[in-house]
Enzyme design. Sequence first.
Site, PDB file in Angstrom:
ATOM      1  N   HIS A 161       0.821  -1.217   0.000  1.00 33.10           N
ATOM      2  CA  HIS A 161       0.000   0.000   0.000  1.00 33.10           C
ATOM      3  C   HIS A 161       0.850   1.259   0.000  1.00 33.10           C
ATOM      4  CE1 HIS A 161      -3.424   2.474   0.326  1.00 33.10           C
ATOM      5  NE2 HIS A 161      -4.143   1.747   1.149  1.00 33.10           N
ATOM      6  N   ASP A 184      -9.783  -4.710 -18.564  1.00 36.63           N
ATOM      7  CA  ASP A 184     -10.017  -5.692 -19.635  1.00 36.63           C
ATOM      8  C   ASP A 184      -8.657  -6.147 -20.171  1.00 36.63           C
ATOM      9  OD1 ASP A 184     -10.761  -7.168 -21.845  1.00 36.63           O
ATOM     10  OD2 ASP A 184     -12.025  -5.623 -22.724  1.00 36.63           O
TER      11      ASP A 184
END
Length: 472
Positions: A165, A389
């Site tokens: 993170h 995608d």
Amino acid sequence: MAQFSLTFTARRSEAVLVAPAKSTPYELKPLSDIDDQHGLRFYRSGILFFRNNPAQSGRDPAAVIKRSLAEALVYYYPLAGQLCAGPSDKLIVECTGDGAVFVEADADVRLDDFGGALSPPIPCSDQLLCEPESTSSDVIGRPLVYIQVTRLACGGFVFCIQICHCMADAAGLVQFMMAMGELAQGTTAPAVPPVWAREILNARSPPRVTHPHPEYEQVPDPTKDRISPADVLAQRPFFFGEKEILALRCQAPAHLRATCSRFDMIAAYVWRCRTIALGYDSEDEVRIQFVVNARGKRNNALGRAPMLPLGFYGNAFAFTVASSTAGELCRKPFSYALELVAAAKARSAAVDHLQSVADLMVLKGRPRFATARTYLVSDLTKSGLEELDFGWGKGIYGGPATAMLATFHIPVRSAGGERGILVPVRLPEFAMERFVVEMKRGLVMKEEEESRGYGGQQYATVGSTCMAMSKL
């Protein structure tokens, strides 16, 4: 609601390091004072499920994604390095070019077997993630990115990523994954070139804290909490669609009705219901904590220049907190909770608020944000995960693999096309029962409301305990 169960064992290949596809510079790049706070020193996960695409017959998604990872790391080469500690515990990225961890796997299950409507915790997520989930991982001297691609028996696949993170927030992580998706589909370079620019969010010289930051201060008597990571918690997802949002907006005070966001309303509503369900003492201070993104904000009072350049992929958010005594929050109407949330968001919108956080980190030794009697929530509805995608089409779910003490607002679409927001809730069993009752009590819903389908699992709603769901 009946508990959904699924058991399988993924057949994993040996983990390999995927290096950048081309030579990259060896550098030492210090993180910002927002990046390297102690509360962000762990690996956050993202998981995406993709259907089989007959047009991609004969192509191996693991091979395609592995190649796109190597290409993306040419542009995002700091992610191919590792962290080391500098003076005063300052984290520095050593850009070694070693690469990211990659695992390919196979599982004898189909997308349908996951129950359809996915939400954290994802069934058998331990089989889909490279590393066990943890909020306190050691981040020094380790790879910064872990990816596993699991091929399913139906021809679909699961993409899991874990990233330190300290290197990126949700927006930065999605930017990196979008670059992978573009390269997987044949582009020669990412549409948005990455920008480091971490020095923008370093502490001033000398550092000066110009705003209050209660999110880093403990509540009185923090041991008087009603929930902890060690508890066995019931977990249920709750759906907020158009009817639920309208019902909340009708209860908003007049001066906020046209301007408050869906996030503000849902977060305030769940915070209040959760507080009632947990049964805190009337005088106990309770909080809601959420993040406010600095992307798009201006760095001066005239608003002439963006604070952060397009392509910045580091952490660019501040935590903000609203608080109340439990008695007032439970006794007063929903509008009271909403006003507190709106006021907290407004305070964090000050021009130098994030700079003040960076200064606090340096002056106070990078304190962790407080969690006792605090509802932690993060908004993922604008993250763009649902647009990712790799050439097989957009995923059917994109979000966290698990939910620990924090929860999320996750965008979903019903089988009938209705858009909505899913909020996974984790509470002790006694509190979950009260929570469901309180959620229903707070909103007036028509008894004849029709069930709405969201993919297979049964989601709880504020108007009815659960809804019939259709399969994928």
